[in-house]
Write a protein that holds these residues in place. Structure first.
Motif, PDB file in Angstrom:
ATOM      1  N   ASP A  93       0.826  -1.217   0.000  1.00 44.38           N
ATOM      2  CA  ASP A  93       0.000   0.000   0.000  1.00 44.38           C
ATOM      3  C   ASP A  93       0.856   1.261   0.000  1.00 44.38           C
ATOM      4  O   ASP A  93       0.338   2.355  -0.174  1.00 44.38           O
ATOM      5  N   TYR A  94       2.156   1.105   0.259  1.00 40.79           N
ATOM      6  CA  TYR A  94       3.012   2.290   0.416  1.00 40.79           C
ATOM      7  C   TYR A  94       4.071   2.428  -0.671  1.00 40.79           C
ATOM      8  O   TYR A  94       4.854   3.367  -0.638  1.00 40.79           O
ATOM      9  N   SER A  95       4.076   1.485  -1.663  1.00 36.15           N
ATOM     10  CA  SER A  95       5.126   1.530  -2.692  1.00 36.15           C
ATOM     11  C   SER A  95       5.085   2.860  -3.455  1.00 36.15           C
ATOM     12  O   SER A  95       6.115   3.349  -3.906  1.00 36.15           O
ATOM     13  N   HIS A  96       3.889   3.465  -3.582  1.00 31.86           N
ATOM     14  CA  HIS A  96       3.760   4.726  -4.340  1.00 31.86           C
ATOM     15  C   HIS A  96       4.462   5.895  -3.650  1.00 31.86           C
ATOM     16  O   HIS A  96       4.674   6.933  -4.268  1.00 31.86           O
ATOM     17  N   ILE A  97       4.824   5.755  -2.375  1.00 35.75           N
ATOM     18  CA  ILE A  97       5.493   6.884  -1.706  1.00 35.75           C
ATOM     19  C   ILE A  97       6.971   6.599  -1.430  1.00 35.75           C
ATOM     20  O   ILE A  97       7.622   7.345  -0.711  1.00 35.75           O
ATOM     21  N   GLU A  98       7.488   5.517  -2.034  1.00 35.75           N
ATOM     22  CA  GLU A  98       8.904   5.213  -1.819  1.00 35.75           C
ATOM     23  C   GLU A  98       9.777   6.392  -2.271  1.00 35.75           C
ATOM     24  O   GLU A  98      10.768   6.732  -1.626  1.00 35.75           O
ATOM     25  N   HIS A  99       9.368   7.039  -3.369  1.00 33.22           N
ATOM     26  CA  HIS A  99      10.158   8.167  -3.876  1.00 33.22           C
ATOM     27  C   HIS A  99       9.337   9.457  -3.934  1.00 33.22           C
ATOM     28  O   HIS A  99       9.710  10.388  -4.631  1.00 33.22           O
ATOM     29  N   ALA A 100       8.192   9.483  -3.244  1.00 31.69           N
ATOM     30  CA  ALA A 100       7.331  10.680  -3.307  1.00 31.69           C
ATOM     31  C   ALA A 100       7.025  11.157  -1.895  1.00 31.69           C
ATOM     32  O   ALA A 100       7.062  10.378  -0.935  1.00 31.69           O
ATOM     33  N   TYR A 101       6.753  12.436  -1.779  1.00 33.85           N
ATOM     34  CA  TYR A 101       6.478  13.022  -0.463  1.00 33.85           C
ATOM     35  C   TYR A 101       4.997  13.332  -0.318  1.00 33.85           C
ATOM     36  O   TYR A 101       4.455  14.158  -1.054  1.00 33.85           O
ATOM     37  N   TYR A 108       9.097  14.083   3.726  1.00 35.70           N
ATOM     38  CA  TYR A 108      10.133  15.010   3.254  1.00 35.70           C
ATOM     39  C   TYR A 108      11.150  15.303   4.364  1.00 35.70           C
ATOM     40  O   TYR A 108      12.362  15.205   4.154  1.00 35.70           O
ATOM     41  N   THR A 109      10.663  15.618   5.553  1.00 39.51           N
ATOM     42  CA  THR A 109      11.580  15.999   6.635  1.00 39.51           C
ATOM     43  C   THR A 109      12.455  14.818   7.076  1.00 39.51           C
ATOM     44  O   THR A 109      13.652  14.985   7.326  1.00 39.51           O
ATOM     45  N   TYR A 110      11.877  13.605   7.144  1.00 42.46           N
ATOM     46  CA  TYR A 110      12.678  12.428   7.511  1.00 42.46           C
ATOM     47  C   TYR A 110      13.767  12.183   6.461  1.00 42.46           C
ATOM     48  O   TYR A 110      14.910  11.884   6.793  1.00 42.46           O
ATOM     49  N   ASP A 111      13.371  12.288   5.173  1.00 48.34           N
ATOM     50  CA  ASP A 111      14.312  12.005   4.078  1.00 48.34           C
ATOM     51  C   ASP A 111      15.492  12.965   4.126  1.00 48.34           C
ATOM     52  O   ASP A 111      16.649  12.561   4.019  1.00 48.34           O
ATOM     53  N   VAL A 112      15.207  14.254   4.302  1.00 46.73           N
ATOM     54  CA  VAL A 112      16.280  15.250   4.290  1.00 46.73           C
ATOM     55  C   VAL A 112      17.128  15.107   5.553  1.00 46.73           C
ATOM     56  O   VAL A 112      18.352  15.169   5.505  1.00 46.73           O
ATOM     57  N   LYS A 113      16.493  14.850   6.680  1.00 44.42           N
ATOM     58  CA  LYS A 113      17.230  14.769   7.949  1.00 44.42           C
ATOM     59  C   LYS A 113      18.155  13.553   8.008  1.00 44.42           C
ATOM     60  O   LYS A 113      19.298  13.659   8.420  1.00 44.42           O
ATOM     61  N   TYR A 114      17.626  12.363   7.595  1.00 47.62           N
ATOM     62  CA  TYR A 114      18.401  11.126   7.778  1.00 47.62           C
ATOM     63  C   TYR A 114      19.015  10.592   6.483  1.00 47.62           C
ATOM     64  O   TYR A 114      19.871   9.708   6.536  1.00 47.62           O
ATOM     65  N   GLY A 115      18.534  11.074   5.331  1.00 41.78           N
ATOM     66  CA  GLY A 115      19.063  10.561   4.062  1.00 41.78           C
ATOM     67  C   GLY A 115      18.565   9.173   3.727  1.00 41.78           C
ATOM     68  O   GLY A 115      19.048   8.532   2.792  1.00 41.78           O
ATOM     69  N   ARG A 116      17.622   8.659   4.482  1.00 41.17           N
ATOM     70  CA  ARG A 116      16.991   7.352   4.234  1.00 41.17           C
ATOM     71  C   ARG A 116      15.677   7.341   4.996  1.00 41.17           C
ATOM     72  O   ARG A 116      15.502   8.104   5.942  1.00 41.17           O
ATOM     73  N   ARG A 117      14.774   6.455   4.575  1.00 41.54           N
ATOM     74  CA  ARG A 117      13.448   6.508   5.199  1.00 41.54           C
ATOM     75  C   ARG A 117      12.745   5.175   4.999  1.00 41.54           C
ATOM     76  O   ARG A 117      12.747   4.635   3.895  1.00 41.54           O
ATOM     77  N   ILE A 312       5.802  16.706  -4.788  1.00 45.76           N
ATOM     78  CA  ILE A 312       7.025  16.460  -5.558  1.00 45.76           C
ATOM     79  C   ILE A 312       7.571  15.071  -5.199  1.00 45.76           C
ATOM     80  O   ILE A 312       7.222  14.515  -4.155  1.00 45.76           O
ATOM     81  N   ASN A 313       8.435  14.532  -6.058  1.00 44.45           N
ATOM     82  CA  ASN A 313       9.149  13.295  -5.719  1.00 44.45           C
ATOM     83  C   ASN A 313      10.536  13.655  -5.174  1.00 44.45           C
ATOM     84  O   ASN A 313      10.862  14.842  -5.036  1.00 44.45           O
ATOM     85  N   ASP A 314      11.335  12.610  -4.856  1.00 43.03           N
ATOM     86  CA  ASP A 314      12.626  12.907  -4.218  1.00 43.03           C
ATOM     87  C   ASP A 314      13.669  13.460  -5.198  1.00 43.03           C
ATOM     88  O   ASP A 314      14.792  13.753  -4.792  1.00 43.03           O
ATOM     89  N   GLN A 315      13.267  13.616  -6.470  1.00 47.36           N
ATOM     90  CA  GLN A 315      14.128  14.318  -7.432  1.00 47.36           C
ATOM     91  C   GLN A 315      13.693  15.775  -7.573  1.00 47.36           C
ATOM     92  O   GLN A 315      14.220  16.515  -8.393  1.00 47.36           O
ATOM     93  N   GLY A 316      12.672  16.159  -6.826  1.00 44.75           N
ATOM     94  CA  GLY A 316      12.176  17.539  -6.883  1.00 44.75           C
ATOM     95  C   GLY A 316      11.192  17.794  -8.019  1.00 44.75           C
ATOM     96  O   GLY A 316      10.783  18.930  -8.239  1.00 44.75           O
TER      97      GLY A 316
END
Ligand SMILES: Cc1cc2nc3c(=O)[nH]c(=O)nc-3n(C[C@H](O)[C@H](O)[C@H](O)COP(=O)(O)O)c2cc1C
Length: 359
Positions: A93-101, A108-117, A312-316
């Motif tokens: 159910d969550y595959s669509h947000i693997e690379h999207a915020y 977004y904040t977890y990804d930028v803070k830790y570089g992984r999520r 946006i996705n993780d490529q902006g």
């Protein structure tokens, strides 16, 4: 990074939404407190997903296992560890947000803070973590009960539909008489209707939980940084989706003059010091004054809606994203046991700290 809360009664929670399990270690609980696994389970059942058509249809049994610190239904004074294994994960159910915020979620904040999520179910940012707090809150509540202190909370507003009276005019015994956990039955029906309409429109709705603590002795709370209301505020604002906290007269109190707002002291027929009004919300100078403590906690309409939204996705790159899976249209009914738990944890910690204050 800290996952701990409290000073003398200290909890540390662990686990992710779609990992093996979640849990809590409670340190500093005195020995000899009566507690059963069933009592913890009752509280978890009030928080668990899938409990009614007003909550997410995810069906998590949330069975608690007591790993340590309790022997023959009594605490032993050693660390209490509680584990809840994850059972109903639907990670696809969550595959669509693997690379999207998701807008207004923590991706977004977890990804930028830790570089992984861990995107599955939101990982550590998921409100699943709060099940561990609810379990720990039962232990804290048992400690408070030894001193005649009782914390309760209820849904007092959903969207614009609000309970028309204060807690003093309600029978708090009715909190669990309906699915919303609102002790004003007519209002509860209207709230339930609004939640169902919102769910059917694939949207979400927020609201307020009111907390009430009765039987509080004078003297809980520290005078400067760890004021009782500051600790309660931090506890409530640490709950997922909480946007505001006020106690006593709160923001509305700013509309009164001092002559209207002051709580006049008197001595009752038993010689106890009381106040005629309670705009202070039972706390003065950061310390409980023996009157009821009451406060309100604001929950937002939660982020995941089953409608396409711009993000946006993780490529902006700008994309359109719709929520998938099983989400809460309104988290208020499930938030009540979480507010109870955090209240119990703050009050129990402050009770132990108050006992360490004087010879
Ligand atoms: C009981 C409870 C259930 C929740 N369920 C959902 C949910 O189904 N979908 C969702 O997007 N957020 C849900 N949330 C809120 C998110 O966990 C939260 O909004 C997210 O972690 C971002 O944090 P913030 O809103 O505090 O900034 C829930 C919160 C609570 C208290």
């Amino acid at each position: 990074m800290s996952s701990s809360f409290g000073t003398l009664l200290r909890i540390t929670t662990f686990g992710e939404s779609h990992g093996v399990g979640i849990g809590v270690i409670i340190d500093g609980c005195p020995a000899g407190l009566p507690i059963t696994t069933e009592e913890i389970q009752v509280a978890l059942d009030r928080r668990r997903p899938g409990q009614s058509d007003l909550t997410t249809p995810r069906k998590e049994a949330d069975q608690v296992e007591v790993l340590s610190g309790v022997f023959r239904d009594e605490t032993t004074g050693t660390p209490i560890s509680l584990l809840i294994r994850n059972k109903d994960q639907a990670s696809h159910d969550y595959s669509h947000i693997e690379h999207a915020y998701r807008p207004s979620h923590a991706d977004y904040t977890y990804d930028v803070k830790y570089g992984r999520r861990d995107y599955r179910g939101g990982g550590r940012s998921s409100a699943r973590e709060t099940a561990a707090r609810v379990a720990a809150g039962v232990v804290a509540g048992k400690l408070l009960a030894q001193y005649g202190v009782r914390a309760q909370s209820y849904v007092s507003q959903v969207g614009a539909i609000a309970v028309p009276v204060g807690y003093e005019q309600l029978d708090l015994g009715l909190i669990d008489s309906n699915l919303v956990r609102c002790p004003h039955p007519e209002t509860a029906e209207r709230m339930a209707e609004l939640i169902r309409q919102t769910r059917d429109r694939h949207d979400t709705v927020g609201g307020l939980v009111t907390g009430v603590v009765q039987g509080v002795p004078v003297g809980l709370g520290e005078p400067v940084f760890d004021k009782l209301h500051a600790e309660l505020g931090k506890a409530m604002l640490s709950i997922n989706a909480v946007k505001g906290f006020e106690y006593g007269s709160g923001f509305a109190g700013t509309l009164l003059f001092g002559s209207e707002h002051n709580d006049a002291f008197y001595t009752d027929e038993n010689g106890a010091v009381r106040t005629r009004t309670n705009h202070s919300g039972g706390i003065q100078g950061g310390i409980s004054n023996g009157q009821d403590i009451y406060f309100r906690v604001a929950f937002k309409p939660v982020a995941t809606i089953l409608q396409a939204q711009a993000t946006i996705n993780d490529q902006g790159e700008e994309i359109s994203l719709a929520g998938r899976g099983r989400h809460d249209p309104c988290v208020l009914p499930r938030a009540v046991p979480i507010v109870d738990a955090m209240t119990n944890l703050v009050l129990a910690d402050m009770l132990l700290r108050a006992r360490a204050n004087k010879v």
